[in-house]
Motif scaffolding. Structure first.
Motif, PDB file in Angstrom:
ATOM      1  N   ALA A 220      -5.889   9.493   0.116  1.00 31.85           N
ATOM      2  CA  ALA A 220      -6.091   8.856   1.421  1.00 31.85           C
ATOM      3  C   ALA A 220      -6.928   9.818   2.256  1.00 31.85           C
ATOM      4  O   ALA A 220      -6.411  10.792   2.802  1.00 31.85           O
ATOM      5  CB  ALA A 220      -4.753   8.575   2.099  1.00 31.85           C
ATOM      6  N   SER A 221      -8.221   9.568   2.314  1.00 30.92           N
ATOM      7  CA  SER A 221      -9.133  10.481   3.001  1.00 30.92           C
ATOM      8  C   SER A 221      -9.406   9.997   4.422  1.00 30.92           C
ATOM      9  O   SER A 221      -9.649   8.812   4.662  1.00 30.92           O
ATOM     10  CB  SER A 221     -10.456  10.588   2.231  1.00 30.92           C
ATOM     11  N   LEU A 222      -9.364  10.936   5.358  1.00 31.99           N
ATOM     12  CA  LEU A 222      -9.688  10.654   6.751  1.00 31.99           C
ATOM     13  C   LEU A 222     -11.006  11.339   7.076  1.00 31.99           C
ATOM     14  O   LEU A 222     -11.172  12.528   6.796  1.00 31.99           O
ATOM     15  CB  LEU A 222      -8.579  11.175   7.671  1.00 31.99           C
ATOM     16  N   LYS A 223     -11.931  10.605   7.658  1.00 31.36           N
ATOM     17  CA  LYS A 223     -13.236  11.187   7.971  1.00 31.36           C
ATOM     18  C   LYS A 223     -13.108  12.384   8.891  1.00 31.36           C
ATOM     19  O   LYS A 223     -13.846  13.358   8.766  1.00 31.36           O
ATOM     20  CB  LYS A 223     -14.132  10.129   8.620  1.00 31.36           C
ATOM     21  N   SER A 224     -12.217  12.297   9.825  1.00 35.50           N
ATOM     22  CA  SER A 224     -12.011  13.389  10.757  1.00 35.50           C
ATOM     23  C   SER A 224     -10.547  13.379  11.192  1.00 35.50           C
ATOM     24  O   SER A 224      -9.786  12.489  10.834  1.00 35.50           O
ATOM     25  CB  SER A 224     -12.941  13.251  11.984  1.00 35.50           C
ATOM     26  N   GLY A 225     -10.185  14.374  11.955  1.00 35.06           N
ATOM     27  CA  GLY A 225      -8.793  14.487  12.387  1.00 35.06           C
ATOM     28  C   GLY A 225      -8.368  15.920  12.612  1.00 35.06           C
ATOM     29  O   GLY A 225      -7.365  16.177  13.253  1.00 35.06           O
ATOM     30  N   GLY A 226      -9.127  16.872  12.051  1.00 29.84           N
ATOM     31  CA  GLY A 226      -8.814  18.270  12.254  1.00 29.84           C
ATOM     32  C   GLY A 226      -7.525  18.689  11.573  1.00 29.84           C
ATOM     33  O   GLY A 226      -7.129  18.144  10.546  1.00 29.84           O
ATOM     34  N   ASP A 227      -6.867  19.667  12.178  1.00 29.30           N
ATOM     35  CA  ASP A 227      -5.628  20.204  11.610  1.00 29.30           C
ATOM     36  C   ASP A 227      -4.438  19.276  11.813  1.00 29.30           C
ATOM     37  O   ASP A 227      -3.459  19.364  11.081  1.00 29.30           O
ATOM     38  CB  ASP A 227      -5.314  21.557  12.255  1.00 29.30           C
ATOM     39  N   PHE A 228      -4.524  18.381  12.802  1.00 26.90           N
ATOM     40  CA  PHE A 228      -3.362  17.579  13.168  1.00 26.90           C
ATOM     41  C   PHE A 228      -3.718  16.091  13.231  1.00 26.90           C
ATOM     42  O   PHE A 228      -3.675  15.483  14.309  1.00 26.90           O
ATOM     43  CB  PHE A 228      -2.805  18.053  14.511  1.00 26.90           C
TER      44      PHE A 228
END
Length: 403
Positions: free
Chosen positions: A244-252
């Motif tokens: 499940a890949s998220l394009k962005s979101g950082g550490d949290f």
């Protein structure tokens, strides 16, 4: 950031609706939130080094309204991984929970894997986010680990905060960083020392009896504190796990991209066969398993004489634990099927152009200054300890000569 941070409105609302539990078990003090129908095996959220039980409040609010039970915990003060496994098992026994699903990020993901390795009968599935398989690289980067329990609180906090990626950030990511920083300020010196000890204590995850099909790996594709090499090792260990890949979101991402994270968690729980019980959520129509519009949630209520069953894990009344009125800011009127279709198209959607935080340069300068101060303070601490040992050894030698 401590002086100017203001808690988000939805977090204030969450605190007013969901009780915080504190229970002593042996010598450990457990601090956690437990919300949702008690008859459903819980999803237990384990935070990273900088996290607290509060950082998963968006998951508790969303998934509990869908009929899932969510427990978010603080990592207690344990000083080695075996102690963690034993303490966590005692916690589960104390709240009368037998089979669990674990969602861990960073250090929490590592601890979740260790528990699944040593207590395979209790863990039904894993969701791992921005985490790792072993701690050797962290141990090598922390040569002062043997004296971490003696290190002052402000130095530990600085060390933890310098591990968080500094701007420029998208607005939602910047807000998530500010929220976590505010939570770090609430942690005691012992809490921080314990977590850093767990991170630097050399250990690795062995083979799991849990099938890869019951594991979901949820990573962000922009940046995080966990090196990409360690994330690649995790993917190689579980080749059949769902990605499940998220394009962005950082550490949290659970704070900066809560809608996407909550959707992936819901998909995971459905895939591993966990059945939600929206009929036990007060104010939710029983024939709607995917949630309803907030304006319609007061139209139907369950019979107060027929509350959901409690498994003995909490002292609150069942009707209170499964009730969470819709927050003013939240609006989830789409069905899960619509969300599935939206998620399938996620990777093809254009990435929005977002404004950068105006204080990004200032934050970078502050972080660089903090790095210098931290390094200087650690050097002073080491010199002080070496000097103390030298003086002590001289006194001992003179004493022996006199004797």
């Amino acid at each position: 950031m401590k002086g100017v941070f203001s808690a988000p409105g939805d977090f204030v609302y969450f605190k007013s609706q969901v009780p915080l539990h504190k229970i002593p078990i042996g010598t450990k003090q457990w601090r956690y939130y437990d919300f949702g129908p008690k008859v459903v095996p819980p999803l237990i959220c384990l935070p990273g080094t900088a996290g607290t039980a509060e950082v998963y409040y968006k998951q508790i609010m969303s998934l509990s309204m869908k009929g899932y039970r969510v427990i978010s915990i603080d990592i207690p003060r344990v000083w080695n991984h075996q102690e963690w496994i034993q303490a966590f098992e005692k916690f589960l026994d104390a709240i009368d929970v037998h089979h669990i699903h674990l969602y861990g990020t960073s250090l929490g993901g590592f601890l979740a894997q260790l528990f699944a390795q040593h207590r395979p009968r209790r863990v039904r599935s894993l969701v791992l986010s921005n985490t790792f398989l072993d701690t050797r690289s962290f141990a090598a980067a922390m040569p002062w680990a043997p004296i971490v329990s003696w290190t002052p609180s402000f130095l530990l906090k600085r060390y933890v905060l310098t591990g968080i990626h500094d701007g420029p950030h998208e607005p939602f990511i910047a807000d998530s960083v500010d929220f976590v920083v505010s939570q770090v300020e609430t942690l005691s010196r012992e809490d921080l020392a314990s977590r850093l000890t767990l991170t630097a204590d050399t250990a690795s995850v062995g083979s799991l009896l849990l099938s890869d099909s019951n594991i979901t790996i949820m990573d962000t594709n922009d940046y995080c504190a966990t090196p990409q090499q360690l994330k690649d090792q995790l993917n190689e260990r579980y080749p059949e796990a769902r990605r499940a890949s998220l394009k962005s979101g950082g550490d949290f991402p659970f704070l900066s991209r809560p809608d996407e994270v909550n959707l992936h968690l819901q998909l995971h729980l459905r895939r591993v066969g966990l059945e939600a019980r929206p009929d036990l959520v007060r104010g939710t129509p029983k024939d709607d398993g995917a949630g309803s519009n907030p304006s319609e949630k007061n139209d139907e209520e369950e019979d107060p004489d027929n509350p959901p069953k409690d498994d003995g894990g909490n002292t609150e009344s069942p009707s209170t634990e499964s009730q969470l009125p819709a927050a003013p800011e939240s609006s989830e009127s789409h069905s899960i099927d619509d969300q599935l279709l939206s998620n399938a198209k996620f990777c093809l959607v254009r990435q929005q152009n977002i404004m950068q935080q105006p204080c990004a340069l200032m934050r970078k300068q502050q972080t660089m200054a903090a790095d210098i101060h931290l390094q200087f303070a650690l050097e002073i601490l080491v010199l002080y300890l070496m000097g103390s040992l030298y003086i002590t050894s001289n006194y001992c030698r003179k004493f022996k000569q006199l004797v």
